[in-house]
Design a protein around this motif. Structure first.
Motif, short mmCIF file in Angstrom:
data_model
loop_
_atom_site.label_atom_id
_atom_site.label_comp_id
_atom_site.label_asym_id
_atom_site.label_seq_id
_atom_site.Cartn_x
_atom_site.Cartn_y
_atom_site.Cartn_z
N LEU A 65 0.80 -1.22 0.00
CA LEU A 65 0.00 0.00 0.00
C LEU A 65 0.83 1.27 0.00
O LEU A 65 0.34 2.33 -0.36
CB LEU A 65 -0.94 0.01 1.20
N GLY A 66 2.07 1.17 0.42
CA GLY A 66 2.93 2.34 0.42
C GLY A 66 3.68 2.50 1.71
O GLY A 66 3.58 1.71 2.64
N ASP A 67 4.45 3.57 1.75
CA ASP A 67 5.27 3.94 2.89
C ASP A 67 4.62 5.15 3.53
O ASP A 67 4.61 6.23 2.95
CB ASP A 67 6.69 4.24 2.40
N TYR A 68 4.07 4.99 4.71
CA TYR A 68 3.29 6.04 5.37
C TYR A 68 4.13 6.80 6.38
O TYR A 68 5.08 6.26 6.95
CB TYR A 68 2.08 5.42 6.07
N ALA A 69 3.75 8.02 6.63
CA ALA A 69 4.36 8.81 7.70
C ALA A 69 3.71 8.41 9.02
O ALA A 69 2.56 7.97 9.06
CB ALA A 69 4.17 10.30 7.44
N VAL A 70 4.45 8.57 10.09
CA VAL A 70 3.91 8.32 11.42
C VAL A 70 2.66 9.17 11.60
O VAL A 70 2.63 10.35 11.24
CB VAL A 70 4.96 8.68 12.50
N GLY A 71 1.59 8.57 12.12
CA GLY A 71 0.36 9.31 12.41
C GLY A 71 -0.67 9.36 11.30
O GLY A 71 -1.77 9.85 11.50
#
Length: 127
Positions: free
Chosen positions: A4-10
Protein backbone atom coordinates in the motif's frame (compact mmCIF):
# COMPACT_ATOMS: atom_id res chain seq x y z
CA UNK A 1 -1.38 -8.90 -1.73
CA UNK A 2 -0.68 -5.27 -2.54
CA UNK A 3 1.99 -3.07 -1.01
CA UNK A 4 0.00 0.00 0.00
CA UNK A 5 2.93 2.34 0.42
CA UNK A 6 5.27 3.94 2.89
CA UNK A 7 3.29 6.04 5.37
CA UNK A 8 4.36 8.81 7.70
CA UNK A 9 3.91 8.32 11.42
CA UNK A 10 0.36 9.31 12.41
CA UNK A 11 -1.31 8.84 9.00
CA UNK A 12 -4.30 6.60 8.30
CA UNK A 13 -3.86 3.47 6.19
CA UNK A 14 -6.90 2.45 4.14
CA UNK A 15 -6.99 -1.21 3.16
CA UNK A 16 -9.61 -2.21 0.58
CA UNK A 17 -10.08 -5.94 0.00
CA UNK A 18 -12.60 -8.27 -1.61
CA UNK A 19 -14.19 -11.66 -0.95
CA UNK A 20 -15.09 -14.20 -3.63
CA UNK A 21 -16.64 -17.63 -3.93
CA UNK A 22 -14.74 -20.62 -5.34
CA UNK A 23 -15.70 -19.58 -8.90
CA UNK A 24 -14.37 -16.04 -8.39
CA UNK A 25 -17.75 -14.30 -8.10
CA UNK A 26 -18.15 -11.67 -5.41
CA UNK A 27 -19.68 -12.96 -2.19
CA UNK A 28 -20.42 -11.61 1.27
CA UNK A 29 -19.02 -13.30 4.37
CA UNK A 30 -21.49 -15.18 6.62
CA UNK A 31 -21.80 -11.91 8.59
CA UNK A 32 -20.11 -8.55 8.25
CA UNK A 33 -16.41 -8.41 9.10
CA UNK A 34 -15.34 -6.36 12.11
CA UNK A 35 -11.94 -4.98 13.14
CA UNK A 36 -11.27 -8.05 15.31
CA UNK A 37 -11.20 -10.17 12.13
CA UNK A 38 -7.84 -8.65 11.20
CA UNK A 39 -4.39 -9.14 12.68
CA UNK A 40 -1.46 -6.80 12.14
CA UNK A 41 2.11 -8.10 12.28
CA UNK A 42 5.22 -5.94 12.59
CA UNK A 43 8.60 -6.66 10.95
CA UNK A 44 7.86 -10.31 10.23
CA UNK A 45 7.19 -11.11 13.88
CA UNK A 46 4.83 -13.85 15.01
CA UNK A 47 2.82 -11.84 17.52
CA UNK A 48 0.11 -9.51 16.22
CA UNK A 49 -0.79 -6.12 17.67
CA UNK A 50 -2.83 -6.82 20.81
CA UNK A 51 -5.38 -4.03 20.30
CA UNK A 52 -7.73 -3.05 17.51
CA UNK A 53 -8.09 0.42 18.98
CA UNK A 54 -7.93 2.99 16.19
CA UNK A 55 -9.17 0.52 13.57
CA UNK A 56 -12.46 0.90 11.72
CA UNK A 57 -13.91 -1.87 9.54
CA UNK A 58 -16.55 -1.10 6.92
CA UNK A 59 -18.15 -4.32 5.66
CA UNK A 60 -19.59 -4.08 3.11
CA UNK A 61 -18.43 -0.79 1.59
CA UNK A 62 -21.30 1.24 0.11
CA UNK A 63 -23.56 -1.85 0.15
CA UNK A 64 -21.29 -3.50 -2.46
CA UNK A 65 -21.28 -7.27 -1.95
CA UNK A 66 -17.77 -8.58 -1.37
CA UNK A 67 -16.08 -5.17 -0.92
CA UNK A 68 -14.60 -4.29 2.48
CA UNK A 69 -12.34 -1.61 3.96
CA UNK A 70 -10.20 -1.43 7.07
CA UNK A 71 -8.91 1.98 8.22
CA UNK A 72 -5.86 1.86 10.52
CA UNK A 73 -5.10 5.05 12.46
CA UNK A 74 -1.33 5.02 12.94
CA UNK A 75 -1.57 7.75 15.59
CA UNK A 76 -3.31 5.36 18.04
CA UNK A 77 -0.60 4.34 20.52
CA UNK A 78 -2.67 1.90 22.60
CA UNK A 79 0.06 -0.69 21.99
CA UNK A 80 2.91 1.63 22.92
CA UNK A 81 5.61 1.71 20.24
CA UNK A 82 3.90 -0.74 17.86
CA UNK A 83 3.65 1.82 15.08
CA UNK A 84 7.21 2.96 14.47
CA UNK A 85 9.23 4.58 11.72
CA UNK A 86 11.50 2.06 10.00
CA UNK A 87 9.06 -0.85 10.28
CA UNK A 88 7.10 -3.05 7.86
CA UNK A 89 3.61 -4.42 8.52
CA UNK A 90 1.48 -7.31 7.23
CA UNK A 91 -2.32 -7.04 7.40
CA UNK A 92 -3.89 -10.50 7.79
CA UNK A 93 -7.59 -11.36 7.47
CA UNK A 94 -8.34 -14.08 10.05
CA UNK A 95 -12.11 -13.90 10.58
CA UNK A 96 -14.48 -15.94 12.70
CA UNK A 97 -16.95 -15.63 9.80
CA UNK A 98 -16.87 -17.92 6.77
CA UNK A 99 -16.62 -16.93 3.12
CA UNK A 100 -18.54 -19.19 0.73
CA UNK A 101 -18.81 -21.67 3.66
CA UNK A 102 -15.00 -21.79 4.08
CA UNK A 103 -12.84 -20.65 6.97
CA UNK A 104 -10.31 -18.28 5.45
CA UNK A 105 -6.98 -16.67 6.23
CA UNK A 106 -5.28 -14.28 3.85
CA UNK A 107 -2.62 -11.62 3.87
CA UNK A 108 -4.58 -8.72 2.40
CA UNK A 109 -1.92 -5.99 2.35
CA UNK A 110 1.48 -4.81 3.43
CA UNK A 111 2.71 -1.31 4.23
CA UNK A 112 5.59 0.42 5.94
CA UNK A 113 6.09 3.45 8.13
CA UNK A 114 8.89 5.71 6.91
CA UNK A 115 10.96 2.71 5.83
CA UNK A 116 11.62 3.28 2.14
CA UNK A 117 14.17 5.59 0.63
CA UNK A 118 12.43 8.66 -0.72
CA UNK A 119 15.34 10.99 -1.31
CA UNK A 120 16.99 13.41 1.07
CA UNK A 121 13.96 15.68 1.50
CA UNK A 122 11.29 12.98 1.83
CA UNK A 123 10.49 13.52 5.50
CA UNK A 124 11.11 17.11 6.46
CA UNK A 125 10.49 18.11 10.05
CA UNK A 126 9.61 21.77 10.57
CA UNK A 127 9.74 23.63 13.82
Amino acid sequence: MPFLGDYAVGETVRVFFTTHDTDGARVAPSSAFEAADVELYKDGGGTPRSSTSGWTMTSPVNSKTGLHRLDIDLSDDTDAGFYAAGSDYNVVLYPDETVDAFSVVRVIATFSIQNRYGGPARFVHRR
